[in-house]
Enzyme design. Structure first.
Site, mmCIF file in Angstrom:
data_model
loop_
_atom_site.group_PDB
_atom_site.id
_atom_site.type_symbol
_atom_site.label_atom_id
_atom_site.label_comp_id
_atom_site.label_asym_id
_atom_site.label_seq_id
_atom_site.Cartn_x
_atom_site.Cartn_y
_atom_site.Cartn_z
ATOM 1 N N SER A 213 1.869 -8.318 -7.654
ATOM 2 C CA SER A 213 1.428 -8.878 -6.378
ATOM 3 C C SER A 213 -0.096 -8.981 -6.387
ATOM 4 C CB SER A 213 1.886 -7.958 -5.233
ATOM 5 O OG SER A 213 1.234 -8.269 -4.018
ATOM 6 N N TYR A 226 3.202 -0.490 -0.124
ATOM 7 C CA TYR A 226 3.431 -1.714 -0.905
ATOM 8 C C TYR A 226 2.346 -1.879 -1.961
ATOM 9 C CZ TYR A 226 4.238 -6.640 -2.002
ATOM 10 O OH TYR A 226 4.486 -7.827 -2.660
#
Length: 321
Positions: A213, A226
């Site tokens: 990510s 996250y």
């Protein structure tokens, strides 16, 4: 004089064995014919003429056969071809996951999808028109279940692991939220990779493609678990590459930029945030799930056999600024 032609033919035949060249072979035959002629005449010009003409005629006469044999021996290869390859994909029902599975199936990859979504069978039915797709209902937070399901889908080797995200202030995050995100985003990546290794290491080949990510590079806002899990994916991918590259296994990751998916819907619905992100992207737009397919297929193909342990940003240039 015949001794010279005998030596010459021997040299030609030895060269033919070394180079596997039909041209050199017929030169050797021509030298033998010239040797026979030397028994009837000592004229070197006649002998040379016989050598040149006989060799030339033999080469010319057999050229079509040589070309046919040569073409048959050469096996055409395309390092970008994915026909016949197999993959296991988790998170296949999400926006990015669906696009990646669709791209893989269209490229000729046989895909086994692992997901807990109720729409998984519907996705399988939709994509079955494009190629071979299998659906396995799998809860990635259930440690025993995920390894059992992996074994059931083992005929499809290779994979891409997606992720989940929850937003909130660090001080407000509950243990169960942290644990859930870590379980899906990194613990499941570890477990699926370990399961894949049991099959890939003995066969000395395989492709492991994890999903990182933009938050693998920076902490983000209100997404501490996250960002932590996606940072871990990058490091874990390097660790796998360090251990398994010697077995012919390539472990790499893709770091999507800001992609328009249900996971980023909250940012898209905030005009200020959406435009700020868009303004930083040199490409001038948010990405679409299909923008990731090309990089995925490259990492799946033999063309990436010397690419190990890298995370490739597919972000429209976001990290450039």
């Amino acid at each position: 004089m015949w001794q010279i032609w005998l030596i010459a033919s021997g040299i030609f035949f030895i060269c033919e064995i070394i180079t596997v060249g039909f041209l050199v072979f017929w030169l050797g035959v021509g030298a033998l014919i010239a040797m026979l002629v030397s028994f009837f005449t000592s004229n070197i010009i006649i002998q040379m003429s016989v050598f040149v003409v006989s060799s030339g005629l033999l080469i010319f006469a057999t050229r079509p056969l040589v070309n046919k044999i040569s073409k048959k021996d050469v096996v055409p290869t395309n390092v970008y071809s994915l026909i016949g390859k197999k993959a296991i994909v988790t998170g296949a029902s999400g926006g990015i996951g669906y696009a990646l599975v669709k791209g893989m199936v269209e490229a000729g990859i046989e895909v086994a999808m692992l997901d807990y979504s109720e729409s998984l069978e519907q996705i399988r039915d939709e994509l079955s028109a494009l190629g071979k797709v299998y659906a396995f209902r799998c809860d990635l937070t259930d440690r025993k279940n995920r390894e059992l399901i992996f074994d059931q889908a083992v005929e499809a080797l290779g994979g891409t692991l997606a992720g989940v995200q929850k937003r909130g202030l660090l001080i407000e995050f509950k243990d169960e939220d942290w644990d859930f995100i870590m379980e899906v985003n990194i613990n499941a990546v570890f477990a699926m990779t370990r399961s894949a290794g049991k099959y890939m290491i003995p066969q000395r080949s395989g492709k492991i493609i994890n999903m990182a990510s933009m938050n693998s590079y920076f902490g983000g806002t209100n997404v501490p678990p996250y960002a932590s899990s996606k940072g871990a994916v990058v490091q874990f991918t390097k660790a796998v590459a360090n251990e398994w590259s010697k077995y012919g296994i390539n472990a790499n990751a893709i770091a999507p930029g800001f992609i328009e998916t249900p996971m980023t819907l909250d940012m898209k619905e905030n005009p200020e945030v959406y435009e700020y992100k868009r303004g930083r992207i040199p490409k001038g737009r948010w990405g679409k799930p299909d923008d990731l397919v090309g990089t995925l297929l490259y990492l799946c193909s033999d063309a990436s056999d010397y690419v190990c342990g890298v995370t490739i940003p597919v972000d429209g240039g976001y990290l450039c600024k």
